[in-house]
Design a protein around this motif. Structure first.
Motif, PDB file in Angstrom:
ATOM      1  N   MET A 113       0.853  -1.183   0.000  1.00 15.88           N
ATOM      2  CA  MET A 113       0.000   0.000   0.000  1.00 15.88           C
ATOM      3  C   MET A 113       0.892   1.237   0.000  1.00 15.88           C
ATOM      4  O   MET A 113       2.006   1.216   0.535  1.00 15.88           O
ATOM      5  N   LYS A 114       0.388   2.306  -0.590  1.00 16.85           N
ATOM      6  CA  LYS A 114       1.176   3.534  -0.725  1.00 16.85           C
ATOM      7  C   LYS A 114       0.563   4.655   0.099  1.00 16.85           C
ATOM      8  O   LYS A 114      -0.655   4.850   0.113  1.00 16.85           O
ATOM      9  N   GLY A 115       1.442   5.387   0.799  1.00 20.48           N
ATOM     10  CA  GLY A 115       1.011   6.547   1.557  1.00 20.48           C
ATOM     11  C   GLY A 115       1.964   7.705   1.371  1.00 20.48           C
ATOM     12  O   GLY A 115       3.013   7.580   0.731  1.00 20.48           O
ATOM     13  N   THR A 116       1.606   8.840   1.956  1.00 25.04           N
ATOM     14  CA  THR A 116       2.429  10.048   1.865  1.00 25.04           C
ATOM     15  C   THR A 116       2.749  10.543   3.268  1.00 25.04           C
ATOM     16  O   THR A 116       1.859  10.625   4.125  1.00 25.04           O
ATOM     17  N   LEU A 117       4.025  10.873   3.497  1.00 25.76           N
ATOM     18  CA  LEU A 117       4.484  11.353   4.798  1.00 25.76           C
ATOM     19  C   LEU A 117       4.464  12.875   4.825  1.00 25.76           C
ATOM     20  O   LEU A 117       5.030  13.536   3.950  1.00 25.76           O
ATOM     21  N   ALA A 118       3.797  13.427   5.849  1.00 30.12           N
ATOM     22  CA  ALA A 118       3.762  14.881   6.034  1.00 30.12           C
ATOM     23  C   ALA A 118       3.430  15.179   7.486  1.00 30.12           C
ATOM     24  O   ALA A 118       2.473  14.616   8.039  1.00 30.12           O
ATOM     25  N   ASP A 119       4.232  16.051   8.113  1.00 30.74           N
ATOM     26  CA  ASP A 119       3.974  16.509   9.484  1.00 30.74           C
ATOM     27  C   ASP A 119       3.833  15.350  10.473  1.00 30.74           C
ATOM     28  O   ASP A 119       2.966  15.349  11.349  1.00 30.74           O
ATOM     29  N   GLY A 120       4.692  14.353  10.326  1.00 24.94           N
ATOM     30  CA  GLY A 120       4.702  13.238  11.268  1.00 24.94           C
ATOM     31  C   GLY A 120       3.578  12.243  11.082  1.00 24.94           C
ATOM     32  O   GLY A 120       3.386  11.362  11.924  1.00 24.94           O
ATOM     33  N   LYS A 121       2.813  12.367   9.995  1.00 23.83           N
ATOM     34  CA  LYS A 121       1.724  11.441   9.703  1.00 23.83           C
ATOM     35  C   LYS A 121       1.964  10.786   8.348  1.00 23.83           C
ATOM     36  O   LYS A 121       2.471  11.421   7.414  1.00 23.83           O
ATOM     37  N   VAL A 122       1.593   9.519   8.244  1.00 21.43           N
ATOM     38  CA  VAL A 122       1.577   8.839   6.953  1.00 21.43           C
ATOM     39  C   VAL A 122       0.119   8.569   6.612  1.00 21.43           C
ATOM     40  O   VAL A 122      -0.583   7.865   7.345  1.00 21.43           O
ATOM     41  N   ILE A 123      -0.339   9.149   5.514  1.00 19.82           N
ATOM     42  CA  ILE A 123      -1.727   9.005   5.077  1.00 19.82           C
ATOM     43  C   ILE A 123      -1.763   8.055   3.886  1.00 19.82           C
ATOM     44  O   ILE A 123      -1.139   8.316   2.853  1.00 19.82           O
ATOM     45  N   LEU A 124      -2.486   6.943   4.037  1.00 20.63           N
ATOM     46  CA  LEU A 124      -2.672   5.997   2.946  1.00 20.63           C
ATOM     47  C   LEU A 124      -4.103   6.143   2.438  1.00 20.63           C
ATOM     48  O   LEU A 124      -5.055   5.876   3.192  1.00 20.63           O
ATOM     49  N   PRO A 125      -4.288   6.584   1.201  1.00 20.19           N
ATOM     50  CA  PRO A 125      -5.649   6.766   0.688  1.00 20.19           C
ATOM     51  C   PRO A 125      -6.464   5.482   0.781  1.00 20.19           C
ATOM     52  O   PRO A 125      -5.975   4.387   0.485  1.00 20.19           O
ATOM     53  N   SER A 126      -7.699   5.617   1.209  1.00 24.14           N
ATOM     54  CA  SER A 126      -8.591   4.470   1.334  1.00 24.14           C
ATOM     55  C   SER A 126      -8.955   3.923  -0.037  1.00 24.14           C
ATOM     56  O   SER A 126      -8.959   4.648  -1.033  1.00 24.14           O
ATOM     57  N   GLY A 127      -9.261   2.624  -0.094  1.00 22.09           N
ATOM     58  CA  GLY A 127      -9.736   2.013  -1.326  1.00 22.09           C
ATOM     59  C   GLY A 127      -8.658   1.420  -2.200  1.00 22.09           C
ATOM     60  O   GLY A 127      -8.915   1.098  -3.367  1.00 22.09           O
ATOM     61  N   GLN A 128      -7.446   1.235  -1.683  1.00 24.60           N
ATOM     62  CA  GLN A 128      -6.382   0.651  -2.492  1.00 24.60           C
ATOM     63  C   GLN A 128      -6.633  -0.851  -2.669  1.00 24.60           C
ATOM     64  O   GLN A 128      -6.963  -1.566  -1.728  1.00 24.60           O
ATOM     65  N   TYR A 129      -6.449  -1.313  -3.901  1.00 24.14           N
ATOM     66  CA  TYR A 129      -6.673  -2.714  -4.265  1.00 24.14           C
ATOM     67  C   TYR A 129      -5.478  -3.550  -3.824  1.00 24.14           C
ATOM     68  O   TYR A 129      -4.324  -3.174  -4.043  1.00 24.14           O
TER      69      TYR A 129
END
Length: 392
Positions: A113-129
């Motif tokens: 799964m892929k996410g983005t790191l910013a301000d101490g958070k990693v956000i992985l967009p929902s709905g990844q196959y």
């Protein structure tokens, strides 16, 4: 250690009793299942359907990413089988502010799964196959309440290399809504190594006698809160080495495993937390007892009468899922006995097998092994049967 649900393992897990004769211990033993909040579907009973997505839709770290293999996922995963503690090795990849994590999909453990790191958070967009099988396509989603879909959010401590999950990760049936096969209710991802417990190894040349284990096996019905007992019998190899005694065969799931007790007065004490091994290389099993009052975890204690050559349990003996907390697969009650000898002195490698049968993961039986994993049923000369996992 990652737990893989198969038909045979599912049957075994269905027999796990989460209770005790005292209300206090019952509550402790049930604690693992009390946190389950989201409704989940059972894959075993689900209608099968072909996946529609192509493998090209799967997330893959780019060639520019740095893949690190020294990461561990530790968390609690809930499915139709209940909630289980998980720990297994995984990989994390970094490519600038992009972060790729493998192993978040319980049923597709190689998926990324892929996410983005910013301000101490990693956000992985929902709905990844993450993959498809006989049960259809699966997507990973985030949720705070089990109803509303959100992105998946990790807090990331870069200095200590730790990801901490802030919401649920739902392994979803299809791309629409929240329809979980299972979900992570907690998770930490960190750098490190998994410590594998050591099994008990008897001293070289240990001579054993075959004892008969006559036990009362406890069963607890959570629906009625009633306790019942059945008779359980097994053949156990017992060998003495000074003030120590070694026993093999008390764990029916792993009959080759040993435990060790040490003489204390007229009794032998078997320290709690001794490691039997991993059933199907997935389910860790430990020795567990209770304290004298029966209210807390403790060692297993047996009295020994050398004239009668008999051990008597002064505490319950449990085949347990954890080293330090009651969560048992099998419970053998106080008063169970080990009587010997039956066949006299024997070498620990003596095999009295007179016939063999093989059962595969689908429950089919044959006189010869199936390809893959088998349960080999060894019929002994005294009429008893021993079960051993073999792989062809």
């Amino acid at each position: 250690m990652k737990k893989i649900y198969t038909m045979i393992v599912a049957v075994m897990m269905a027999a796990v009793a989460f209770a005790n004769v005292s209300p206090e211990m019952a509550q402790k033993a049930c604690a693992r299942t009390l946190g389950v909040q989201l409704p989940v579907k059972a894959r075993v009973n689900a209608a099968k359907k072909a996946p529609k997505k192509a493998s090209a839709d799967l997330v893959t770290p780019p060639a520019t990413a740095t893949i690190e293999s020294d990461w561990i996922i530790n968390g609690s995963f809930a499915s139709s089988m209940g909630s289980s503690d998980e720990e297994f090795a995984t990989q994390v990849a970094f490519d600038g502010n992009d972060v790729y994590i493998q192993g978040l999909a319980y049923f597709f453990e190689k998926a990324w799964m892929k996410g983005t790191l910013a301000d101490g958070k990693v956000i992985l967009p929902s709905g990844q196959y993450v993959g498809g099988d006989d049960y259809g396509d699966e997507y990973m989603k985030g949720s705070n309440d089990g109803e509303t879909e959100t992105d998946i959010v990790f807090d990331y401590d870069a200095e200590n290399h730790v990801f901490t999950l802030e919401n649920y990760i739902v392994e979803n049936d299809g791309s629409e809504g929240i329809d979980p096969w299972g979900y992570w209710e907690s998770m930490t991802i960190y750098k490190g190594e998994i410590e594998v417990p050591e099994v008990v190894v008897p001293p070289a040349g240990l001579q054993t006698e075959v004892y008969t284990y006559n036990a009362q096996q406890l069963h607890y019905d959570a629906a009625t809160q009633q306790i019942s007992y059945t008779d359980y019998t097994a053949q156990v190899n017992v060998g003495f080495d000074g003030d120590d005694v070694y026993m093999q065969g008390l764990c029916s799931y792993l009959p080759e495993a040993w435990i060790k007790g040490t003489k204390a007065g007229d009794n032998y004490v078997f320290a709690m937390g001794q490691y039997f091994g991993a059933y199907y290389d997935s389910y860790d099993m430990f020795l567990m007892g209770l304290n004298e009052a029966g209210t807390e975890e403790g060692d297993v204690v047996m009295s020994y009468d050398p004239e009668a050559n008999e051990f008597v349990q002064l505490t319950p003996l449990m085949i347990n899922a954890l080293a330090d907390e009651v969560q048992y697969y099998a419970w053998y009650e106080t008063g169970s006995t080990l009587n010997g000898p039956v066949t006299g002195v024997s070498d620990i490698n003596t095999d009295s097998t007179v016939a063999r049968r093989y059962v595969n993961l689908a429950g089919q039986e044959s006189a010869v092994p199936f390809d893959g994993v088998n349960i080999e049923l060894r019929i002994q000369s005294d009429g008893t049967t021993r079960a051993v996992k073999v792989v062809k």
